[in-house]
Design a protein around this motif. Structure first.
Motif, mmCIF file in Angstrom:
data_model
loop_
_atom_site.group_PDB
_atom_site.id
_atom_site.type_symbol
_atom_site.label_atom_id
_atom_site.label_comp_id
_atom_site.label_asym_id
_atom_site.label_seq_id
_atom_site.Cartn_x
_atom_site.Cartn_y
_atom_site.Cartn_z
ATOM 1 N N SER A 129 -42.914 -31.407 10.801
ATOM 2 C CA SER A 129 -44.142 -32.129 11.151
ATOM 3 C C SER A 129 -45.247 -31.807 10.144
ATOM 4 O O SER A 129 -45.116 -30.894 9.321
ATOM 5 N N GLU A 130 -46.347 -32.533 10.248
ATOM 6 C CA GLU A 130 -47.493 -32.285 9.376
ATOM 7 C C GLU A 130 -48.022 -30.865 9.546
ATOM 8 O O GLU A 130 -48.558 -30.277 8.615
ATOM 9 N N SER A 131 -47.863 -30.306 10.753
ATOM 10 C CA SER A 131 -48.338 -28.944 11.011
ATOM 11 C C SER A 131 -47.330 -27.882 10.571
ATOM 12 O O SER A 131 -47.572 -26.692 10.742
#
Length: 187
Positions: A129-131
């Protein structure tokens, strides 16, 4: 919004009359007219909602899950005579547990009771994910995906072993005669 014609009882009758070999209706063969969207949603955690309220009966959720179909990026409940759109926040299933292997293949269960073998027909993919969090998904059936529950994913990481592919090192699981990557190992 769909008119008052949506009936869980009628859906249950269609499912019983049209179940396939594995107890699943042949939704891939059904192409009825689109009747509209209904206020049904599958949340990211796998909880099903109807008109904003959780559907608490597991048998009802299971019934709905057997007539779920994806076309493009939309999801529908389908019978031979009715097709209604529903909302899915992420994917329709959560892979909740691992069972004993079957014929050298890892075996999993979804939140609605589907058993899935990890193999070429049901591949595992892990994106980030982006995180920076891993997002593990397993193909369940007919193009429908399931996301591995976080606890199950961490359990699989503990069971995984390193393997090499294309000059890179990965942590993976062996199932169906090949390794399935859970992620690349740092150098």
């Amino acid at each position: 919004m769909l008119s008052g014609s949506f009936s869980p009882a009628q859906l249950a009758q269609h499912i019983d009359k049209n179940s396939g070999e594995k107890g699943l209706p042949p939704v891939d063969k059904w192409n009825p007219e689109f009747c509209g969207d209904i206020d049904m949603r599958i949340a990211k955690d796998g909880q099903w909602f109807y008109m904003g309220s959780p559907i608490g009966r597991a048998a009802l959720v299971r019934m709905f899950s057997t007539i779920l179909k994806q076309e493009g990026d939309r999801y529908f409940l389908v019978t031979p005579v009715e097709k209604v759109g529903i909302q899915v926040d992420d994917v329709p299933f959560i892979i909740t547990q691992q069972l004993e292997p079957y014929e050298n293949k890892l075996r999993f269960v979804t939140n609605v009771g589907d058993e899935v073998l990890l193999d070429e027909e049901h591949p595992l993919s892990v994106s980030v994910s982006e995180s920076g969090e891993p997002e593990p998904y397993l193909h369940v059936r007919a193009g429908l995906m399931g996301r591995l529950h976080r606890n199950l994913f961490y359990q699989l990481i503990e069971e995984a072993e390193p393997f090499e592919a294309e000059g890179n090192s990965y942590l993976g699981l062996k199932s169906g005669g090949r390794y399935w990557s859970l992620g690349e190992l740092p150098e």
